[in-house]
Scaffold this motif. Structure first.
Motif, PDB file in Angstrom:
ATOM      1  N   ALA A 179       0.620  -1.449  -0.022  1.00  0.00           N
ATOM      2  CA  ALA A 179      -0.076  -0.237   0.247  1.00  0.00           C
ATOM      3  C   ALA A 179       1.068   1.294  -0.118  1.00  0.00           C
ATOM      4  CB  ALA A 179      -0.662  -0.131   0.805  1.00  0.00           C
ATOM      5  N   ASP A 237     -10.641   8.627   5.052  1.00  0.00           N
ATOM      6  CA  ASP A 237      -9.473   8.056   3.996  1.00  0.00           C
ATOM      7  C   ASP A 237      -8.075   7.928   3.549  1.00  0.00           C
ATOM      8  OD1 ASP A 237     -11.801   9.120   2.283  1.00  0.00           O
ATOM      9  OD2 ASP A 237     -11.439  10.994   1.397  1.00  0.00           O
ATOM     10  N   ARG A 253      -7.723   4.325   4.352  1.00  0.00           N
ATOM     11  CA  ARG A 253      -8.768   3.260   4.060  1.00  0.00           C
ATOM     12  C   ARG A 253      -7.195   2.561   2.346  1.00  0.00           C
ATOM     13  NH1 ARG A 253     -13.534   6.758   4.552  1.00  0.00           N
ATOM     14  NH2 ARG A 253     -14.654   6.186   5.593  1.00  0.00           N
ATOM     15  N   ALA A 254      -6.962   4.258   2.757  1.00  0.00           N
ATOM     16  CA  ALA A 254      -5.685   3.505   1.397  1.00  0.00           C
ATOM     17  C   ALA A 254      -4.504   3.223   2.054  1.00  0.00           C
ATOM     18  CB  ALA A 254      -4.864   5.521   1.030  1.00  0.00           C
ATOM     19  N   ALA A 282      -6.093  -0.950   2.208  1.00  0.00           N
ATOM     20  CA  ALA A 282      -6.271  -1.279   0.556  1.00  0.00           C
ATOM     21  C   ALA A 282      -5.876  -3.267   0.231  1.00  0.00           C
ATOM     22  CB  ALA A 282      -5.878  -0.585  -0.409  1.00  0.00           C
ATOM     23  N   GLN A 283      -4.574  -3.356   1.258  1.00  0.00           N
ATOM     24  CA  GLN A 283      -4.582  -4.606   0.697  1.00  0.00           C
ATOM     25  C   GLN A 283      -5.396  -5.343   1.916  1.00  0.00           C
ATOM     26  OE1 GLN A 283      -3.135  -5.666  -2.390  1.00  0.00           O
ATOM     27  NE2 GLN A 283      -3.291  -3.348  -2.332  1.00  0.00           N
TER      28      GLN A 283
END
Length: 404
Positions: free
Chosen positions: A16, A92, A95-96, A99-100
């Protein structure tokens, strides 16, 4: 530290980080992540733009991956932020970074209906990012279970205290008393407020001071222009916006001033958007979107936007009104020169602002130079500021000496 792989993070997190384009850990990440991964409490001074969000989110995600939940349930990590915009931004970014993984990240802020929040508070959450006031509504309504919180993070703690959230944050601290770890991030550790607060809620913390190196500050070209009056000030601003700047944030001191300047820019035929306190969440989000996407290249803001919001490619910051304190000045100008880029900060100084721009210079340990625009030089002489406080202290010392 040259690489994120040295931090012993899970492969999903390293992927990520790579996808987000992070090349190497920043100062605050290199100093705060290792003790946070070890389960230690952390007290960090981390000015805006130093990568602090990843500094507390990465170890929290790692903890959740190391100790996966056995059954569905409430949030295990709680992040408190002073404003809605910062909460949305932190969520946000979380979450990024996640992401994995299958981790679920939610926000609890004002501007969202009670029913909408209540709906997903009944679902499994892993990380919740919240503003203090709205979170406490759900705690008191027994809709949010603080007993499940394992890690509590306070982001921009100094700002929360300034906004009067101290008592609520202390209450959240008490409600989450079963947690194993607390991380407190503040733009500055100066002054009694944050220090006393940290002693109450942290347990033998590791202290991190991530003041950006001088070379980072040098990426921001800082100048000021003296103004004779408001007409002169507006003429200087028009020149800056039309002849120098590409994407600009203009800071003003009050909502009333913002409304006035908005009309004055319209008369100059300069399109702008704006953000201020007590603004509907949908309007705030729309303003940030328009500026981020380049629909409008001038944003007028009160200090609600000076902290935490990441707006890309800001070429100029203009202090139309000077802030009340030098540290707020630093937060404002930190909106430019982000992600390794250069930027310009310009302050428009009336006679009554001269003492503040000099105070800013002392705070930064380097003067902000005065500059002139050809044909628009001030006609008045620069006011001479007198350091009254020092004399008062000296006279007290003399009186004490005489008594002795």
């Amino acid at each position: 530290m040259r690489d994120f792989s040295e931090l012993e993070l899970d492969g999903a997190l390293l992927q990520a980080v790579e996808d987000l384009g992070y090349s190497r850990p920043t100062v605050v990440q290199a100093q705060a992540i290792p003790p946070a991964l070890d389960g230690r409490d952390v007290l960090a001074s981390a000015p805006t733009g130093t990568g602090k969000t990843a500094a507390f989110v990465l170890p929290m995600i790692q903890h959740l991956l190391d100790f996966p939940r056995r059954k569905p349930g409430p949030a295990r990590v709680l992040i408190l932020t002073p404003t809605r915009e910062l909460a949305i931004q932190v969520a946000d970014q979380a979450r990024a970074l996640a992401a994995q993984t299958d981790l679920k990240i939610f926000t609890i802020t004002g501007g969202i209906s009670y029913d909408e929040h209540a709906e997903y508070l009944g679902k499994t959450q892993d990380i919740v990012v919240a503003t203090p006031g709205r979170l406490m509504e759900y705690v008191e309504g027994e809709k949010f279970d603080c007993r499940a919180i394992e890690c509590l993070i306070l982001d921009e703690a100094d700002r929360m205290l300034d906004m009067g959230f101290g008592a609520i944050v202390k209450r959240v601290h008490d409600e989450c008393r079963w947690r194993r770890q607390t991380l407190l991030f503040s733009a500055t550790l100066e002054g009694k407020g944050v220090r006393e607060f940290s002693r109450t809620i942290l347990n033998e913390p590791i202290e991190v001071n991530a003041e950006p190196p001088r070379r980072e500050r040098k990426k921001i070209h800082q100048v000021y222009h003296r103004c004779d009056d408001m007409t002169h000030k507006l003429a200087l601003l028009e020149n800056i916006l039309k002849e120098q700047a590409e994407r600009t944030i203009i800071f003003v001191k009050t909502r009333e001033r913002l409304a006035e300047l908005r009309d004055q820019l319209a008369a100059m035929q300069v399109p702008c958007c704006w953000i201020q306190g007590e603004m509907a969440q949908a309007s705030r989000n729309n303003t940030i979107r328009r500026f981020k996407e380049g629909e409008v290249n001038v944003l007028i803001a009160t200090d609600v936007a000076a902290r935490g919001i990441d707006l890309p490619d800001v070429s100029h910051v203009v202090n139309f009104d000077m802030p009340r304190t030098a540290d707020v000045y630093l937060h404002r100008i930190g909106r430019t020169a982000r992600a390794g880029k250069k930027g310009t900060a310009i302050s428009l100084i009336e006679a009554h602002d001269q003492a503040m721009i000099e105070r800013v210079g002392r705070y930064m340990k380097e003067e902000v130079p005065e500059r002139f625009i050809e044909g628009m030089r001030p006609t008045h002489k620069k006011p001479v500021t007198v350091k009254k406080k020092k004399k008062a202290k000296d006279s007290k010392k003399k009186k004490t000496a005489k008594k002795k």
